[in-house]
Design a protein around this motif. Structure first.
Motif, PDB file in Angstrom:
ATOM      1  N   GLY A   1     -10.203 -16.840  37.997  1.00 56.93           N
ATOM      2  CA  GLY A   1     -11.780 -16.388  38.021  1.00 56.93           C
ATOM      3  C   GLY A   1     -12.043 -15.911  37.100  1.00 56.93           C
ATOM      4  N   LYS A   2     -13.188 -15.529  37.561  1.00 61.42           N
ATOM      5  CA  LYS A   2     -13.903 -14.589  36.202  1.00 61.42           C
ATOM      6  C   LYS A   2     -13.377 -13.340  36.093  1.00 61.42           C
ATOM      7  CE  LYS A   2     -17.965 -16.463  34.875  1.00 61.42           C
ATOM      8  NZ  LYS A   2     -18.093 -18.210  35.711  1.00 61.42           N
ATOM      9  N   PRO A   3     -13.790 -12.143  35.121  1.00 59.63           N
ATOM     10  CA  PRO A   3     -13.461 -10.540  35.318  1.00 59.63           C
ATOM     11  C   PRO A   3     -14.857 -10.143  35.661  1.00 59.63           C
ATOM     12  CG  PRO A   3     -13.035 -11.583  32.843  1.00 59.63           C
ATOM     13  CD  PRO A   3     -13.935 -12.800  34.023  1.00 59.63           C
ATOM     14  N   VAL A   4     -14.716  -8.861  36.448  1.00 58.79           N
ATOM     15  CA  VAL A   4     -15.696  -8.512  36.525  1.00 58.79           C
ATOM     16  C   VAL A   4     -15.369  -6.926  36.204  1.00 58.79           C
ATOM     17  CG1 VAL A   4     -17.679  -7.685  38.889  1.00 58.79           C
ATOM     18  CG2 VAL A   4     -16.590  -9.992  37.954  1.00 58.79           C
ATOM     19  N   ALA A   5     -16.365  -6.422  35.340  1.00 52.83           N
ATOM     20  CA  ALA A   5     -16.409  -4.982  34.837  1.00 52.83           C
ATOM     21  C   ALA A   5     -17.519  -4.585  35.006  1.00 52.83           C
ATOM     22  CB  ALA A   5     -15.884  -5.142  33.626  1.00 52.83           C
ATOM     23  N   SER A   6     -18.460  -4.425  36.579  1.00 52.91           N
ATOM     24  CA  SER A   6     -20.089  -4.420  36.511  1.00 52.91           C
ATOM     25  C   SER A   6     -19.752  -2.267  37.094  1.00 52.91           C
ATOM     26  CB  SER A   6     -20.266  -4.568  37.452  1.00 52.91           C
ATOM     27  OG  SER A   6     -19.375  -4.691  38.812  1.00 52.91           O
ATOM     28  N   ASN A   7     -21.170  -2.061  36.917  1.00 50.38           N
ATOM     29  CA  ASN A   7     -21.694  -0.880  37.583  1.00 50.38           C
ATOM     30  C   ASN A   7     -21.258  -0.309  39.473  1.00 50.38           C
ATOM     31  OD1 ASN A   7     -21.584   1.282  35.332  1.00 50.38           O
ATOM     32  ND2 ASN A   7     -23.851   0.561  35.496  1.00 50.38           N
ATOM     33  N   LEU A   8     -21.303  -1.780  40.202  1.00 48.09           N
ATOM     34  CA  LEU A   8     -21.204  -1.307  41.422  1.00 48.09           C
ATOM     35  C   LEU A   8     -20.432  -2.996  41.843  1.00 48.09           C
ATOM     36  CD1 LEU A   8     -21.614  -0.394  44.000  1.00 48.09           C
ATOM     37  CD2 LEU A   8     -24.113  -0.847  43.965  1.00 48.09           C
TER      38      LEU A   8
ATOM     39  N   THR B   1      -6.556  -1.889  27.646  1.00 44.88           N
ATOM     40  CA  THR B   1      -6.292  -1.898  29.237  1.00 44.88           C
ATOM     41  C   THR B   1      -4.369  -3.289  29.685  1.00 44.88           C
ATOM     42  OG1 THR B   1      -7.686  -4.263  29.941  1.00 44.88           O
ATOM     43  CG2 THR B   1      -7.846  -1.489  30.656  1.00 44.88           C
ATOM     44  N   ALA B   2      -4.223  -3.002  30.130  1.00 39.23           N
ATOM     45  CA  ALA B   2      -2.705  -4.032  29.712  1.00 39.23           C
ATOM     46  C   ALA B   2      -2.800  -3.948  31.285  1.00 39.23           C
ATOM     47  CB  ALA B   2      -1.680  -3.317  29.301  1.00 39.23           C
ATOM     48  N   PHE B   3      -1.553  -5.589  31.386  1.00 37.04           N
ATOM     49  CA  PHE B   3      -1.507  -5.665  32.834  1.00 37.04           C
ATOM     50  C   PHE B   3      -2.284  -5.501  33.919  1.00 37.04           C
ATOM     51  CE2 PHE B   3       2.499  -3.896  30.964  1.00 37.04           C
ATOM     52  CZ  PHE B   3       2.980  -4.685  30.899  1.00 37.04           C
ATOM     53  N   THR B   4      -3.512  -6.452  33.925  1.00 35.99           N
ATOM     54  CA  THR B   4      -4.688  -6.604  34.575  1.00 35.99           C
ATOM     55  C   THR B   4      -4.690  -5.137  35.270  1.00 35.99           C
ATOM     56  OG1 THR B   4      -3.030  -8.063  36.060  1.00 35.99           O
ATOM     57  CG2 THR B   4      -4.604  -9.168  34.803  1.00 35.99           C
ATOM     58  N   ASN B   5      -5.068  -4.061  34.309  1.00 37.96           N
ATOM     59  CA  ASN B   5      -5.994  -3.258  34.378  1.00 37.96           C
ATOM     60  C   ASN B   5      -5.421  -2.030  35.041  1.00 37.96           C
ATOM     61  OD1 ASN B   5      -8.199  -3.273  33.548  1.00 37.96           O
ATOM     62  ND2 ASN B   5      -8.804  -5.140  35.018  1.00 37.96           N
ATOM     63  N   LYS B   6      -3.619  -2.207  35.906  1.00 37.88           N
ATOM     64  CA  LYS B   6      -2.789  -1.699  35.797  1.00 37.88           C
ATOM     65  C   LYS B   6      -2.380  -0.304  34.945  1.00 37.88           C
ATOM     66  CE  LYS B   6      -0.496  -4.811  38.736  1.00 37.88           C
ATOM     67  NZ  LYS B   6       0.442  -5.999  39.141  1.00 37.88           N
TER      68      LYS B   6
ATOM     69  N   ILE C   1      -4.195  -8.258  45.682  1.00 39.07           N
ATOM     70  CA  ILE C   1      -4.139  -7.762  44.918  1.00 39.07           C
ATOM     71  C   ILE C   1      -4.824  -8.797  43.255  1.00 39.07           C
ATOM     72  CG2 ILE C   1      -1.333  -8.998  44.629  1.00 39.07           C
ATOM     73  CD1 ILE C   1      -0.715  -5.995  43.534  1.00 39.07           C
ATOM     74  N   GLN C   2      -4.447 -10.650  44.037  1.00 40.34           N
ATOM     75  CA  GLN C   2      -4.683 -11.421  42.858  1.00 40.34           C
ATOM     76  C   GLN C   2      -6.241 -11.365  42.848  1.00 40.34           C
ATOM     77  OE1 GLN C   2      -3.272 -12.008  44.959  1.00 40.34           O
ATOM     78  NE2 GLN C   2      -1.007 -13.001  44.378  1.00 40.34           N
ATOM     79  N   HIS C   3      -7.073 -10.295  44.032  1.00 40.28           N
ATOM     80  CA  HIS C   3      -8.539 -10.608  43.993  1.00 40.28           C
ATOM     81  C   HIS C   3      -9.170  -8.852  43.471  1.00 40.28           C
ATOM     82  CE1 HIS C   3     -12.683 -11.437  45.170  1.00 40.28           C
ATOM     83  NE2 HIS C   3     -12.615  -9.813  45.611  1.00 40.28           N
ATOM     84  N   LEU C   4      -8.095  -8.258  43.819  1.00 43.14           N
ATOM     85  CA  LEU C   4      -8.365  -6.627  42.923  1.00 43.14           C
ATOM     86  C   LEU C   4      -8.237  -6.423  40.972  1.00 43.14           C
ATOM     87  CD1 LEU C   4      -6.659  -4.631  44.963  1.00 43.14           C
ATOM     88  CD2 LEU C   4      -9.505  -4.556  45.176  1.00 43.14           C
ATOM     89  N   ALA C   5      -7.017  -7.463  40.966  1.00 45.09           N
ATOM     90  CA  ALA C   5      -6.512  -7.666  39.542  1.00 45.09           C
ATOM     91  C   ALA C   5      -8.325  -8.100  38.762  1.00 45.09           C
ATOM     92  CB  ALA C   5      -5.921  -8.121  39.500  1.00 45.09           C
ATOM     93  N   GLY C   6      -9.137  -8.545  39.438  1.00 42.58           N
ATOM     94  CA  GLY C   6      -9.837  -9.191  38.347  1.00 42.58           C
ATOM     95  C   GLY C   6     -10.891  -8.327  38.629  1.00 42.58           C
ATOM     96  N   ILE C   7     -11.613  -7.721  39.283  1.00 43.56           N
ATOM     97  CA  ILE C   7     -12.405  -6.648  39.250  1.00 43.56           C
ATOM     98  C   ILE C   7     -12.224  -5.061  39.188  1.00 43.56           C
ATOM     99  CG2 ILE C   7     -13.197  -8.366  41.215  1.00 43.56           C
ATOM    100  CD1 ILE C   7     -13.048  -5.714  42.710  1.00 43.56           C
ATOM    101  N   ASN C   8     -11.259  -4.657  39.479  1.00 48.63           N
ATOM    102  CA  ASN C   8     -10.825  -3.334  39.418  1.00 48.63           C
ATOM    103  C   ASN C   8     -11.297  -3.117  37.858  1.00 48.63           C
ATOM    104  OD1 ASN C   8      -8.998  -3.960  37.889  1.00 48.63           O
ATOM    105  ND2 ASN C   8      -7.175  -3.295  39.037  1.00 48.63           N
ATOM    106  N   ALA C   9     -12.180  -3.370  37.017  1.00 50.16           N
ATOM    107  CA  ALA C   9     -12.660  -3.054  36.087  1.00 50.16           C
ATOM    108  C   ALA C   9     -14.281  -2.439  36.476  1.00 50.16           C
ATOM    109  CB  ALA C   9     -12.256  -3.369  34.457  1.00 50.16           C
TER     110      ALA C   9
END
Ligand code: FAD
Ligand code: AMP
Lengths: 319, 248
Positions: free
Chosen positions: A249-256, A131-136, A266-274
């Motif tokens: 903040g912390k990255p999140v890559a959870s199932n839900l 992934t690059a560009f914070t999952n974009k 956008i700065q919030h989504l960047a960290g959780i969209n995985a």
């Protein structure tokens, strides 16, 4: 020749990411026609690794390595890689693995690709998707060195079961001078951490104040989830900084991932969209989070969340 | 104390991400570049060391001339001098090798970098730099104090934090917490004027080679529309999460 994988454990037990990176290493080994060796530090029962593709386990047992030390762990893994003549070394994306990986890359003169989401599309040239560009976006990267180091993203490859068994042997690497020593650890116990959680329940400024977090904690409790929050919530001191997720903040890559009263900047989504599946609960149908979410409820959190807790409790009782 | 702050020059998060030349190059058209947020926290912490402990602060970037406005901004915030290693940044390893040369030539005691840059999210440069220069390394650093040759740092770990002690020379991968958002500084007029007079040295690169090549970019498949559930029918959400999404 083999593929070496670092399988992380805590208090002697393997983390889920350990089984995921083992599965990944197996996929690489199959493409290369070779076997998988795992290295563990102070792990107890290593037989479970056999169920996820590991052929051989190098067990390091050393009281000096009780608490994580990036330099010492990197040095031990590097010694194992040289002994095994490993051409590919696989690590996870945990905070510890991301800490040691660049040191390991220098030790092994290995090209390193982090945040890798798929098995290699080719092993010659060795090409992986990250992934690059914070999952974009995704970036296919080829690693040109003789030894390759791959950091696998959490929850991207999944845990694969195989039915084999792993042989185990003791391994005693030389431990370098540590350089950094741990004075104290401040860790919440008995709570699911954001890094390990399958489900994360997150609250934003829409919850109005810290006194309203009871229902967020209860929702997390019912789901066995970790709790998180948006940046302003931790900036305002409503919740601890350790719960702040997002770009800074912390990255999140959870199932839900369940977002309650979070607008979806956008700065919030960047960290959780995985995260695989995203749910939003927000009074404002125009909130940007609805564009990023899979499921949504337009409604007042103070009405919706208690109902959700009630329904989930009933659902759990039936299971 | 001589501090080197590594500055990566990255597209602002709100930028549209597009690719050109058959999806092999990042399209910088219309993109606004900023100091990598993690480096901004580090730079602000360096200002504290400058003001409270008399440290001398140099900022560095490995990149082409287009990154100079970003370095000037760092000078306007208060860094004493800037260095630009005149080459295109290709991968973490090549950048770390160039920075290692800068560190060795300049004899820096403390190198402050960010835990990751928000463009390629490599999280590679600080650790590689520490490895190459034989310095101690603390990643995910959320607090740093230096007393003589001794340093005390706090590092964020999964589920909490850890306090560590170490010595200079030290490299940190910093992030928010080093300073708070509210401590970040916007350059003022005086800072901007002064920055023009400060030295920005352009140095030639070494022969360091990248170890990896970027082959191609792609964007994630467009996401389907959100499925809305009526606020009076919360049960439906539970059903969907169980039967359709299969996450509970
Ligand atoms: C450089 C930079 C980095 C940043 N990094 C991060 C980061 O890492 N993480 C992060 O989160 N943010 C980050 N931000 C901030 C981000 O831009 C947003 O300001 C922030 O995410 C907004 O938080 P929020 O959604 O909780 O609050 P708000 O934007 O105030 O949204 C509150 C939402 O709650 C809804 N609401 C109100 N009442 C109710 C109710 N009763 N029930 C349900 N919903 C309700 C509202 O409709 C609204 O959508 C960053 C910003 C910058 C500039
Ligand atoms: N081209 C560069 N020039 C200077 N510093 C850099 C450069 N690239 C990365 N860094 C530093 O290394 C950190 C981590 O970057 P990365 O390894 O690219 O994720 C950044 O926050 C910067 O401090």
């Amino acid at each position: 020749m083999s593929v070496l994988v670092y399988t992380e454990s805590e208090n002697g037990k393997f983390k889920k990411t350990a089984l995921e990176v083992a599965s990944y290493a197996k996929a690489v080994a199959e493409q290369m026609g070779t076997s998988v060796t795992a290295i563990t530090f102070n792990a107890n029962d290593v037989s479970v690794l056999g169920n996820h593709g590991v052929d051989k386990v190098l067990k390091v047992t050393n009281s000096q390595l009780e608490s994580f030390n990036a330099k010492a762990y990197a040095s031990a893994i590097s010694q194992a890689a040289k002994n095994e003549n490993a051409k590919v070394v696989v690590v996870s994306s945990s905070a510890d693995s991301k800490y040691l990986a660049p040191l390991l890359a220098i030790d092994l003169e290995a090209g390193y690709a982090s945040n890798v989401v798929e098995a290699p599309s080719s092993v010659s040239p060795f090409t992986v998707k990250r992934t690059a560009f914070t999952n974009k976006a995704f970036n296919s990267t080829s690693i040109n060195t003789d030894v390759k180091l791959v950091g696998v993203s959490k929850n991207a490859f999944g845990v694969v079961e195989t039915s084999a068994s792993a042989s185990a042997e003791d391994f005693s690497p030389n431990i370098p001078e540590l350089g950094v020593s741990v004075e104290s650890v401040d860790k919440v116990t008995g709570k699911v951490t954001i890094a390990d959680a399958e489900i994360v329940v997150s609250g934003g400024r829409g919850l109005k104040g810290p006194e309203n977090w009871g229902m967020i904690e209860e929702l997390a409790d019912v789901l066995g989830a970790a709790t998180a929050c948006s940046k302003p919530v931790s900036d305002l001191g409503w919740r601890p900084h350790s719960e702040h997720v997002g770009q800074t903040g912390k990255p999140v890559a959870s199932n839900l991932y369940i977002a309650v009263g979070i607008s979806g900047a956008i700065q919030h989504l960047a960290g959780i969209n995985a995260s695989k599946v995203k749910v939003v609960i927000n009074t404002d149908p125009e909130a940007p989070f609805f564009k990023a979410a899979d499921y949504g409820i337009v409604g007042d959190a103070f009405e919706v969340v208690p109902k959700l807790i009630e329904n989930l409790k009933a659902f759990k009782a039936q299971q | 104390m001589k501090i080197l702050v590594c500055i990566s020059h990255v597209p602002d998060t709100t930028s549209k991400i597009n690719f050109t030349e058959n999806d092999t190059k990042f399209d910088t058209n219309g993109v606004q570049f900023v100091i990598n947020p993690n480096d901004e926290f580090g730079l602000t912490r360096a200002m504290w060391f400058k003001e409270k402990q008399g440290a001398n602060v140099t900022v560095v970037n490995v990149g082409g001339a287009e990154t100079e406005p970003t370095l000037r901004k760092a000078l306007a915030i208060g860094a004493d001098s800037a260095i630009r290693v005149n080459t295109t940044a290709k991968d973490g390893f090549q950048v770390a090798k160039e920075l290692a040369k800068v560190v060795q030539d300049g004899g820096y005691d403390l190198v402050i970098a960010g835990r990751e840059s928000i463009d390629y999210n490599g999280g590679m440069v600080p650790g590689m730099l520490a490895g190459l220069t034989n310095a101690n390394f603390v990643n995910n650093c959320i607090s740093l104090e230096v007393d003589g040759n001794n340093a005390k740092a706090v590092r964020e770990i999964d589920g909490g934090k850890e306090t560590v002690s170490t010595n200079l020379p030290l490299v940190i991968g910093g992030q928010k917490g080093l300073v708070e958002e509210s401590d970040l500084r916007i350059p003022n007029m005086r800072g901007i004027m002064m920055a023009r007079q400060k030295p920005l040295q352009v140095v030639d690169p070494t022969d360091a080679q990248a170890e990896t090549d970027s082959v191609k970019f792609e964007k994630p498949a467009p996401k389907g529309a959100v499925k809305l559930v009526d606020a009076d029918n919360v049960q439906e959400l539970v059903n969907l999460l169980h039967n359709e999404a299969k996450v509970i």
